[in-house]
Design an enzyme around this catalytic site. Structure first.
Site, short mmCIF file in Angstrom:
data_model
loop_
_atom_site.label_atom_id
_atom_site.label_comp_id
_atom_site.label_asym_id
_atom_site.label_seq_id
_atom_site.Cartn_x
_atom_site.Cartn_y
_atom_site.Cartn_z
CE LYS A 164 -2.29 -0.93 3.80
NZ LYS A 164 -1.76 -2.25 4.24
NE ARG A 195 -4.30 -1.30 10.22
CZ ARG A 195 -3.31 -0.71 9.55
NH1 ARG A 195 -3.47 0.51 9.09
NH2 ARG A 195 -2.19 -1.35 9.32
NE ARG A 230 7.59 -3.89 6.29
CZ ARG A 230 6.41 -3.31 6.16
NH1 ARG A 230 5.91 -3.07 4.97
NH2 ARG A 230 5.70 -2.98 7.22
NE ARG A 262 6.57 -0.75 10.16
CZ ARG A 262 5.41 -0.72 9.50
NH1 ARG A 262 5.35 -0.13 8.32
NH2 ARG A 262 4.35 -1.29 9.99
NE ARG A 290 2.09 -4.98 11.26
CZ ARG A 290 3.25 -5.00 10.59
NH1 ARG A 290 4.29 -5.65 11.10
NH2 ARG A 290 3.37 -4.39 9.45
P1 ADP Z 1 1.09 -2.17 8.02
O1 ADP Z 1 2.47 -2.17 7.46
O2 ADP Z 1 0.84 -3.31 8.96
O3 ADP Z 1 0.02 -1.98 7.00
P2 ADP Z 1 0.83 0.55 9.06
O4 ADP Z 1 2.16 1.18 8.86
O5 ADP Z 1 -0.29 0.99 8.18
O6 ADP Z 1 1.01 -1.02 9.08
O7 ADP Z 1 0.34 0.75 10.58
C1 ADP Z 1 1.15 0.33 11.65
C2 ADP Z 1 0.34 0.23 12.93
O8 ADP Z 1 -0.28 1.49 13.23
C3 ADP Z 1 -0.80 -0.77 12.91
O9 ADP Z 1 -0.37 -2.08 13.19
C4 ADP Z 1 -1.70 -0.19 14.01
O10 ADP Z 1 -1.22 -0.49 15.29
C5 ADP Z 1 -1.58 1.31 13.82
N1 ADP Z 1 -2.61 1.86 12.89
C6 ADP Z 1 -2.39 2.46 11.69
N2 ADP Z 1 -3.55 2.85 11.12
C7 ADP Z 1 -4.55 2.49 11.97
C8 ADP Z 1 -5.97 2.59 11.96
N3 ADP Z 1 -6.63 3.16 10.93
N4 ADP Z 1 -6.67 2.09 13.02
C9 ADP Z 1 -6.04 1.53 14.04
N5 ADP Z 1 -4.71 1.39 14.13
C10 ADP Z 1 -3.95 1.86 13.12
#
Ligand code: ADP
Ligand code: ZN
Length: 228
Positions: A16, A91, A127, A160, A171
């Protein structure tokens, strides 16, 4: 021509963030990553950062109210003039309902990046990210994966903190339970386009751009006449 109002949906590691950056560059609309916003808050040790740090480290979801307020504020910023790309929001179905209210009937497209779970688990556990410019490196496939330093800016490549096996599993579970229903939310209104995200970045982008072009000129998904 319609504004590019875009929601990206897909499991963690589905690409994404990578696609959001490319879409942003091509269409000139801001890419808004809630994960990046939260990580910046954690790094800055702001009150928000302190509040979410442990939740993110565990791979759990930050509360809906907090996320909804954060996105509402971000969408009101002056750079959101002719569209937005949301990466990581909504989400949950509650967040999706809130976004519907925020944009109040504006045309929206939900782009799903479909990637099998085994593939995302493989991508996430290998990654690394540049601490400087945030470029992502996926082991085995990406150029630079064997480098110690970022081939773009020379920055240090780090893992990360939430890319560890335990957090990755959590996740993925959260995605299946809380986020996949968001696809149904948009499907019911005919707003979903699904792209096979398991291929190379350029192949995925090509399909993504085609889908967005269809949306912009009105041949793609259209929302129903202002419901509610
Ligand atoms: P990923 O690489 O898992 O898609 P992101 O970088 O988008 O992860 O988000 C990392 C973390 O931030 C998530 O695991 C969650 O804890 C939090 N987070 C991000 N966006 C949201 C959201 N819309 N609602 C709830 N938690 C969120
Ligand atoms: Zn870099």
């Amino acid at each position: 021509m319609r504004d590019v109002n875009l929601v990206l949906i897909g499991p963690p590691g589905s690409g994404k963030g990578t696609q959001a950056a490319r879409i942003s560059a091509r269409y000139g609309v801001p890419a808004i990553s809630t994960g990046d916003i939260l990580r910046a808050a954690v790094k800055a040790k702001s009150p928000l950062g302190r509040q979410v740090e442990a939740i993110m480290a565990a791979g759990d979801l930050v509360g809906d109210d907090l996320m909804i307020d954060l996105v509402r504020e971000r969408l009101a910023a002056p750079d959101v003039t002719s569209g937005f790309i949301l990466d990581g929001f909504p989400r949950t179905v509650v967040q999706a309902d809130a976004l519907d209210a925020m944009i109040d009937g504006c045309p929206l497209m939900a782009l799903v990046l479909a990637v099998p779970e085994a593939e995302v688990a493989r991508r996430l556990s290998s990654r690394r990210i540049c601490a400087g410019c945030k470029t992502l490196y996926t082991g085995g496939t990406a150029y630079g994966s064997e480098l110690e330093l970022c081939s773009r800016c020379g920055g240090v490549l780090i893992t990360r903190p939430d890319d560890n096996d335990v957090t990755i599993a959590r996740r993925l579970l959260q995605y299946r339970q809380a986020s996949e229903p968001v696809i149904g939310h948009y499907q019911a209104r005919g707003l979903v386009v699904t792209v096979d995200g398991s291929r190379g970045v350029d192949d995925v982008s090509a399909d993504v751009f085609t889908a967005i072009d269809g949306f912009r000129d009105g041949t793609g998904p259209v929302p129903p006449p202002s419901a509610g």
